[in-house]
Design a protein around this motif. Structure first.
Motif, PDB file in Angstrom:
ATOM      1  N   ASP A  29       1.218  -1.049   0.106  1.00  0.00           N
ATOM      2  CA  ASP A  29       0.025   0.502   0.052  1.00  0.00           C
ATOM      3  C   ASP A  29       1.044   1.384  -0.134  1.00  0.00           C
ATOM      4  O   ASP A  29       0.380   1.598  -0.617  1.00  0.00           O
ATOM      5  CB  ASP A  29      -0.380  -0.160   1.136  1.00  0.00           C
ATOM      6  N   ASP A  30       1.534   1.157   0.719  1.00  0.00           N
ATOM      7  CA  ASP A  30       3.024   2.382   0.208  1.00  0.00           C
ATOM      8  C   ASP A  30       3.666   2.835  -0.213  1.00  0.00           C
ATOM      9  O   ASP A  30       3.508   3.667  -1.097  1.00  0.00           O
ATOM     10  CB  ASP A  30       3.590   1.933   1.779  1.00  0.00           C
ATOM     11  N   ALA A  31       3.381   1.433  -0.481  1.00  0.00           N
ATOM     12  CA  ALA A  31       4.808   1.640  -1.949  1.00  0.00           C
ATOM     13  C   ALA A  31       3.803   2.076  -3.570  1.00  0.00           C
ATOM     14  O   ALA A  31       4.400   3.406  -4.616  1.00  0.00           O
ATOM     15  CB  ALA A  31       5.111   0.478  -2.794  1.00  0.00           C
ATOM     16  N   ALA A  32       2.018   1.834  -3.149  1.00  0.00           N
ATOM     17  CA  ALA A  32       1.542   1.918  -4.266  1.00  0.00           C
ATOM     18  C   ALA A  32       1.215   3.942  -4.376  1.00  0.00           C
ATOM     19  O   ALA A  32       1.196   5.058  -4.967  1.00  0.00           O
ATOM     20  CB  ALA A  32       0.103   1.790  -4.177  1.00  0.00           C
ATOM     21  N   ASP A  33       1.208   4.094  -2.951  1.00  0.00           N
ATOM     22  CA  ASP A  33       1.287   5.679  -2.292  1.00  0.00           C
ATOM     23  C   ASP A  33       2.214   6.524  -3.409  1.00  0.00           C
ATOM     24  O   ASP A  33       2.252   7.764  -3.439  1.00  0.00           O
ATOM     25  CB  ASP A  33       0.704   5.761  -1.294  1.00  0.00           C
ATOM     26  N   ALA A  34       3.784   5.998  -2.859  1.00  0.00           N
ATOM     27  CA  ALA A  34       4.643   6.540  -3.478  1.00  0.00           C
ATOM     28  C   ALA A  34       4.842   6.682  -4.810  1.00  0.00           C
ATOM     29  O   ALA A  34       5.241   7.811  -5.277  1.00  0.00           O
ATOM     30  CB  ALA A  34       6.046   5.734  -2.399  1.00  0.00           C
ATOM     31  N   VAL A  35       4.666   5.381  -6.161  1.00  0.00           N
ATOM     32  CA  VAL A  35       4.285   5.289  -7.236  1.00  0.00           C
ATOM     33  C   VAL A  35       3.330   6.257  -7.730  1.00  0.00           C
ATOM     34  O   VAL A  35       3.661   7.059  -8.314  1.00  0.00           O
ATOM     35  CB  VAL A  35       4.288   4.113  -7.590  1.00  0.00           C
ATOM     36  N   GLN A  36       2.422   6.609  -6.785  1.00  0.00           N
ATOM     37  CA  GLN A  36       1.170   7.332  -7.778  1.00  0.00           C
ATOM     38  C   GLN A  36       1.822   8.699  -6.930  1.00  0.00           C
ATOM     39  O   GLN A  36       1.209   9.694  -7.922  1.00  0.00           O
ATOM     40  CB  GLN A  36       0.024   6.644  -6.312  1.00  0.00           C
ATOM     41  N   ASP A  37       1.858   9.126  -6.195  1.00  0.00           N
ATOM     42  CA  ASP A  37       2.419  10.892  -5.486  1.00  0.00           C
ATOM     43  C   ASP A  37       3.972  11.417  -6.604  1.00  0.00           C
ATOM     44  O   ASP A  37       3.895  12.171  -7.493  1.00  0.00           O
ATOM     45  CB  ASP A  37       3.675  10.675  -4.179  1.00  0.00           C
ATOM     46  N   ALA A  38       4.835   9.840  -6.879  1.00  0.00           N
ATOM     47  CA  ALA A  38       5.977  10.499  -7.825  1.00  0.00           C
ATOM     48  C   ALA A  38       5.473  10.530  -9.442  1.00  0.00           C
ATOM     49  O   ALA A  38       5.655  11.409 -10.262  1.00  0.00           O
ATOM     50  CB  ALA A  38       6.748   8.862  -8.318  1.00  0.00           C
TER      51      ALA A  38
END
Length: 164
Positions: A29-38
């Protein structure tokens, strides 16, 4: 770079960006959030990514951006954990994550003992998934120098790890 060109540029990189974020954060979940922000940040910068833009290596830059967002997210989570001190002064962690926190702290301490270039090269190759040629281009070093820095960094980490 228009919206369609951006989608075409990003499509083959998305899984690699997610893998980098997951390697840094260890949580889907945190990885998906980081990718979305990026991705949002890269979309805002899309004009600088296209041909004739300011970014020389847009693919490497995209990986670099997601890595930085993941590290920021990790710091944010770490600060949150630090604020969650219980009465005994221990860090409150969920379930079995205490070993992961200990390992993370140990690796972070070991990484701090490396030179700046060794740390950058190791992060870009191990976490960013970049090869020596890409790292050399980003850091303005020769490929041989990148391989030598990487070798010395790994040797230093091995020495520190087995010393403990």
């Amino acid at each position: 770079m228009d919206t369609e060109e951006f989608k075409t540029f990003l499509a083959p990189l998305y899984s690699r960006m997610y893998a980098v974020a997951l390697a840094v954060l260890g949580n889907h979940d945190d990885a998906a959030d980081a990718v979305q922000d990026a991705v949002m940040r890269l979309f805002e910068m899309r004009r600088r990514l296209g041909e004739g833009g300011q970014v020389a290596h847009p693919e490497s830059f995209a990986i670099f951006v997601v890595r930085n967002y993941a590290i920021d997210r990790l710091r944010e989570l770490s600060r949150h954990r630090m604020r969650s001190l219980d009465d005994s002064g221990e860090i409150a962690v969920d379930g079995d994550n205490s070993d992961a926190v200990d390992d993370f702290e140990l690796v972070r301490t070991m990484m701090d003992s490396l030179t700046v270039n060794q740390r950058k090269v190791l992060e870009m190759t191990a976490i960013g998934g970049m090869d020596a040629r890409e790292v050399a281009g980003e850091l303005n070093l020769t490929e041989n120098n990148v391989r030598q820095l990487l070798s010395r960094a790994r040797k230093q980490l091995r020495r520190l790890f087995y010393k403990d």
